[in-house]
Motif scaffolding. Structure first.
Motif, mmCIF file in Angstrom:
data_model
loop_
_atom_site.group_PDB
_atom_site.id
_atom_site.type_symbol
_atom_site.label_atom_id
_atom_site.label_comp_id
_atom_site.label_asym_id
_atom_site.label_seq_id
_atom_site.Cartn_x
_atom_site.Cartn_y
_atom_site.Cartn_z
ATOM 1 N N CYS A 127 0.848 -1.188 0.000
ATOM 2 C CA CYS A 127 0.000 0.000 0.000
ATOM 3 C C CYS A 127 0.885 1.240 0.000
ATOM 4 O O CYS A 127 1.816 1.349 0.805
ATOM 5 C CB CYS A 127 -0.911 0.009 1.233
ATOM 6 S SG CYS A 127 -1.838 1.567 1.430
ATOM 7 N N ASP A 129 0.111 4.152 0.899
ATOM 8 C CA ASP A 129 -0.171 5.063 2.009
ATOM 9 C C ASP A 129 0.314 4.536 3.356
ATOM 10 O O ASP A 129 1.057 5.213 4.063
ATOM 11 C CB ASP A 129 -1.674 5.350 2.085
ATOM 12 C CG ASP A 129 -2.145 6.284 0.971
ATOM 13 O OD1 ASP A 129 -1.281 6.797 0.234
ATOM 14 O OD2 ASP A 129 -3.362 6.479 0.835
ATOM 15 N N CYS A 130 -0.096 3.320 3.712
ATOM 16 C CA CYS A 130 0.223 2.810 5.048
ATOM 17 C C CYS A 130 1.339 1.771 5.068
ATOM 18 O O CYS A 130 1.822 1.402 6.131
ATOM 19 C CB CYS A 130 -1.028 2.235 5.707
ATOM 20 S SG CYS A 130 -1.585 0.649 5.013
ATOM 21 N N CYS A 148 -6.168 -0.668 -0.571
ATOM 22 C CA CYS A 148 -5.923 -1.147 0.790
ATOM 23 C C CYS A 148 -7.112 -0.834 1.696
ATOM 24 O O CYS A 148 -7.959 0.018 1.380
ATOM 25 C CB CYS A 148 -4.653 -0.481 1.319
ATOM 26 S SG CYS A 148 -4.226 -0.881 3.031
ATOM 27 N N CYS A 150 -6.995 0.847 4.186
ATOM 28 C CA CYS A 150 -6.865 2.245 4.618
ATOM 29 C C CYS A 150 -7.304 3.217 3.523
ATOM 30 O O CYS A 150 -7.370 4.425 3.757
ATOM 31 C CB CYS A 150 -5.420 2.546 5.025
ATOM 32 S SG CYS A 150 -4.287 2.803 3.628
ATOM 33 N N GLY A 152 -5.652 3.470 0.531
ATOM 34 C CA GLY A 152 -4.539 3.746 -0.364
ATOM 35 C C GLY A 152 -4.459 2.755 -1.512
ATOM 36 O O GLY A 152 -4.947 1.619 -1.423
#
Length: 238
Positions: A127, A129-130, A148, A150, A152
């Motif tokens: 991912c 982002d995370c 994801c 999250c 992302g």
């Protein structure tokens, strides 16, 4: 073949440097041959090389993943004779590393453990982002742009055009090459850099080239075999 046998029998630290030709015998097309990926339609208004760039991925992730799923992923591909032969060489304690430009993970499926993947692997995804990791099977269960939990976008852990190769991976590859007494180069035209330039770090006695077509390094090699790498290694190490 007798000369190849003699070299392999007397070698103690073999390194293998491979390209797309290693996996074509598993049904995975290469990139630059007449029937390769770059000669096919990308299904978009831009050529495949551009689709596989970092810029295109960021700007058009939907088109990227459509191409990626249909042209790059081959989840049913299986290791061929070359993959299995190299795994046996490692198990015998003769082969110390595989340096591959391929992203299919077939060397590991065949049983090889010390594999340096210069261009990453489709088996791993992260991912953006995370940083959560996802397997290939999880990506195959999705459609469109994989996202994801999250929110992302999940990016394959492969090196796209416009992205740098891992410096840590390159350093390890150079270290392995410098310590090798024999280098087998197979299934690569040795025209794509920086991978092609890695042979200059090899300081050993035996440079073996196995490729269907001639390469720029043929003239400096100890042994040149213009043949299928699976046929050569498979028969030699069966």
């Amino acid at each position: 073949m007798s000369e190849l046998s003699e070299i392999l029998d007397t070698s103690k630290r073999i390194v293998f440097l491979g390209g797309a030709g290693v996996s074509t015998e598993s049904g995975i097309p290469d990139f630059r041959s007449g029937s390769g990926l770059y000669s096919q339609s990308s299904g978009t208004s831009v050529p495949p090389e551009e689709v596989l760039s970092h810029e295109f991925f960021m700007d058009h992730p939907d088109e990227f993943f459509e191409f990626y799923r249909t042209k790059i992923l081959h989840p049913n591909a299986q290791p061929n004779a070359a993959h299995r032969a190299l795994a046996r060489l490692e198990a015998e304690g003769k082969l110390t590393a595989i340096i591959t430009q391929n992203i299919d993970g077939l060397h590991q499926v065949a049983g090889s453990r010390h594999v340096l993947e210069l261009h990453g692997s489709v088996l791993s995804n992260t991912c953006m982002d995370c940083g959560r990791h996802y397997t290939l099977d999880q990506i195959l269960e999705t459609s469109g742009v994989p996202v994801c939990s999250c929110g992302g976008i999940i990016k394959p852990d492969v090196v796209l055009y416009g992205e740098a190769l891992s410096e840590k991976m390159l350093r390890e590859a150079c270290t392995q090459l410098a310590a090798a007494d024999t280098l087998i180069v197979g299934g690569t035209s040795l025209t794509v850099y920086p991978a092609a330039g890695l042979i200059h770090y090899f300081e050993g006695d035996n440079l073996i080239l196995i490729n269907k077509q001639a390469t720029p390094a043929d003239q400096i090699a100890t042994l040149v075999l213009h043949d299928s790498i699976g046929a050569v290694l498979g028969s030699e190490l069966s």
